[in-house]
Design an enzyme around this catalytic site. Sequence first.
Site, PDB file in Angstrom:
ATOM      1  N   HIS A  17       0.839  -1.211   0.000  1.00  0.00           N
ATOM      2  CA  HIS A  17       0.000   0.000   0.000  1.00  0.00           C
ATOM      3  C   HIS A  17       0.869   1.254   0.000  1.00  0.00           C
ATOM      4  CE1 HIS A  17      -3.165  -2.620   2.212  1.00  0.00           C
ATOM      5  NE2 HIS A  17      -3.616  -2.401   0.990  1.00  0.00           N
ATOM      6  N   LYS A  41     -18.220  -5.536   6.571  1.00  0.00           N
ATOM      7  CA  LYS A  41     -16.989  -6.264   6.878  1.00  0.00           C
ATOM      8  C   LYS A  41     -16.710  -6.206   8.371  1.00  0.00           C
ATOM      9  CE  LYS A  41     -14.181  -6.124   2.660  1.00  0.00           C
ATOM     10  NZ  LYS A  41     -12.951  -5.550   2.057  1.00  0.00           N
ATOM     11  N   ARG A  90      -1.871  -6.176  -8.425  1.00  0.00           N
ATOM     12  CA  ARG A  90      -0.821  -7.144  -8.114  1.00  0.00           C
ATOM     13  C   ARG A  90      -0.673  -8.192  -9.203  1.00  0.00           C
ATOM     14  NH1 ARG A  90      -3.127  -7.506  -2.272  1.00  0.00           N
ATOM     15  NH2 ARG A  90      -4.856  -7.861  -3.663  1.00  0.00           N
ATOM     16  N   SER A 128      -3.190  -7.849   2.914  1.00  0.00           N
ATOM     17  CA  SER A 128      -3.440  -7.614   4.341  1.00  0.00           C
ATOM     18  C   SER A 128      -3.874  -8.908   5.025  1.00  0.00           C
ATOM     19  CB  SER A 128      -4.536  -6.557   4.514  1.00  0.00           C
ATOM     20  OG  SER A 128      -4.112  -5.317   4.017  1.00  0.00           O
TER      21      SER A 128
END
Length: 164
Positions: A17, A41, A90, A128
């Site tokens: 990040h 979440k 990514r 993460s």
Amino acid sequence: MKRAICPGSFDPPTKGHIDIITRAAGLFDEIIAVVVVNPAKNPSFTAAERMDMLKKSTAHLPNVTVDSHCGLLVEYVKEIEAVAIVKGLRAMSDFEYEFQMALTNKKMYDNADTLFLTTSIDNMYLTSSLVKQVASYKGDISGFVPSQCLKDIELRLSGRYSNE
Ligand code: PNS
């Protein structure tokens, strides 16, 4: 003044990040790293904790500030008159969902574009979730997260799955 945002869950922030935020800061006059709060979440860190970790990790970048937002991202983009949403890509596995979100956001708000920065090779595998998993088994996460928030993350997660 070209302003852009780097949004994310940042639960917790990773070196990946910070790499994207740093590179975005070199492309725009002003970058706002936005902790997006998703009520559906169940994050490991509160929005305030995530903002605090991001602030510590980006303190050396003079044109980066940190904020949080709950709701549609484009509403935030509109409100602060940002011209771009900068995200890291990514791998191809990220692409489909990110592409869908970029097109949806563009349809809802035409005045900003989504820009994808290719991840640095060093951070290609980093998420993460993986950081949380390693930390919860007391593994060494120093290579994965910014040094400025290493202790915060270890304190919260370390030993979650240990018998001690
Ligand atoms: O770090 P993440 O979890 O990959 O970040 C994804 C995030 C929070 C940036 C994305 O889910 C988002 O923008 N959420 C806000 C809600 C929204 O605007 N949804 C419509 C986008 S199509």
